[in-house]
Design a protein around this motif. Sequence first.
Motif, mmCIF file in Angstrom:
data_model
loop_
_atom_site.group_PDB
_atom_site.id
_atom_site.type_symbol
_atom_site.label_atom_id
_atom_site.label_comp_id
_atom_site.label_asym_id
_atom_site.label_seq_id
_atom_site.Cartn_x
_atom_site.Cartn_y
_atom_site.Cartn_z
ATOM 1 N N MET A 1 23.904 41.401 44.778
ATOM 2 C CA MET A 1 25.149 40.993 44.156
ATOM 3 C C MET A 1 24.819 39.904 43.142
ATOM 4 N N GLU A 2 25.461 39.961 41.992
ATOM 5 C CA GLU A 2 25.301 38.924 40.977
ATOM 6 C C GLU A 2 26.665 38.395 40.606
ATOM 7 N N PRO A 3 26.897 37.128 40.665
ATOM 8 C CA PRO A 3 25.991 36.069 41.094
ATOM 9 C C PRO A 3 25.814 36.064 42.610
ATOM 10 N N SER A 4 24.627 35.747 43.034
ATOM 11 C CA SER A 4 24.292 35.831 44.459
ATOM 12 C C SER A 4 25.013 34.783 45.300
ATOM 13 N N PHE B 1 28.144 34.032 45.174
ATOM 14 C CA PHE B 1 29.512 34.472 45.447
ATOM 15 C C PHE B 1 29.516 35.147 46.810
ATOM 16 N N ASP B 2 30.279 34.601 47.770
ATOM 17 C CA ASP B 2 30.320 35.207 49.098
ATOM 18 C C ASP B 2 31.667 34.947 49.749
ATOM 19 N N GLY B 3 31.792 35.331 50.980
ATOM 20 C CA GLY B 3 33.031 35.147 51.708
ATOM 21 C C GLY B 3 33.899 36.391 51.664
ATOM 22 N N SER B 4 35.142 36.230 52.129
ATOM 23 C CA SER B 4 36.044 37.373 52.240
ATOM 24 C C SER B 4 36.391 37.978 50.882
ATOM 25 N N GLU B 5 36.456 37.140 49.833
ATOM 26 C CA GLU B 5 36.741 37.668 48.492
ATOM 27 C C GLU B 5 35.610 38.588 48.032
ATOM 28 N N ALA B 6 34.372 38.159 48.237
ATOM 29 C CA ALA B 6 33.213 38.963 47.839
ATOM 30 C C ALA B 6 33.165 40.258 48.642
ATOM 31 N N LEU B 7 33.454 40.166 49.934
ATOM 32 C CA LEU B 7 33.460 41.360 50.770
ATOM 33 C C LEU B 7 34.525 42.350 50.284
ATOM 34 N N ALA B 8 35.710 41.861 50.019
ATOM 35 C CA ALA B 8 36.792 42.739 49.547
ATOM 36 C C ALA B 8 36.440 43.354 48.190
ATOM 37 N N MET B 9 35.859 42.570 47.300
ATOM 38 C CA MET B 9 35.461 43.105 45.993
ATOM 39 C C MET B 9 34.373 44.155 46.144
ATOM 40 N N PRO C 1 33.692 34.320 40.496
ATOM 41 C CA PRO C 1 33.150 34.232 39.140
ATOM 42 C C PRO C 1 33.960 35.063 38.146
ATOM 43 N N GLU C 2 33.678 34.877 36.860
ATOM 44 C CA GLU C 2 34.366 35.605 35.805
ATOM 45 C C GLU C 2 33.987 37.084 35.785
ATOM 46 N N SER C 3 32.744 37.390 36.143
ATOM 47 C CA SER C 3 32.292 38.774 36.281
ATOM 48 C C SER C 3 31.316 38.830 37.451
ATOM 49 N N VAL C 4 31.224 39.999 38.044
ATOM 50 C CA VAL C 4 30.354 40.149 39.219
ATOM 51 C C VAL C 4 29.896 41.601 39.285
ATOM 52 N N SER C 5 28.704 41.808 39.794
ATOM 53 C CA SER C 5 28.214 43.174 39.980
ATOM 54 C C SER C 5 27.678 43.323 41.398
ATOM 55 N N PHE C 6 27.837 44.528 41.908
ATOM 56 C CA PHE C 6 27.390 44.873 43.252
ATOM 57 C C PHE C 6 26.454 46.070 43.153
#
Length: 186
Positions: free
Chosen positions: A51-54, A56-64, A34-39
């Motif tokens: 996490m928002e957006p909920s 968003f997942d996978g290895s990219e989300a984990l790394a972020m 996504p364009e912006s994300v919060s954890f």
Amino acid sequence: MKLHTNPQSAFVTVEFEPQDVEAFASRWPCFSGPESVSFTFQRSSGDLVDMEPSEFDGSEALAMSEDAWAYYEEHQEPEPPATFREWLTGTLDAEQIEDLARHGADTGWPGITYTSECVELFDRYSDEIREALNEDAEAFGYESPEAFVATFNRRDMLWSEDGRKNLLVWYMSERVAHDVVEGVER
């Protein structure tokens, strides 16, 4: 990135703004986040709780999320001093502490000038302040801490909860300042 934290909360949130997401994406080929994300993390353990957006997942989300937690650890607020004495001696220099002991807390000192500061300190050190009040009330022959507090010069502040907390922080500041000047350890 933005850090959203409240010292009284068990959770912290790290927000990736669009420019932060762009910087992250430059390190991840084919980024599709996504364009912006919060954890949001549990402060004590670092566990990811939201996490928002909920979606968003996978290895990219984990790394972020790992980058977000590392950012929090680098930028987190320091632990407050464990005791009121540690707070006071860390906030005022030796000359200020001597002047505080001599002239009183209501003359204005860093960290105890504004009611909001005193309320925060009271909430953090309330058990220690109550213990000191009990000790002093007994030592000076008062039947209760309330009877002791009723003798304070600025007892006019007792009419509101915040005023009461302010007055008790001033009492504790003066007590600790006298102890420091006289070399007393309690």
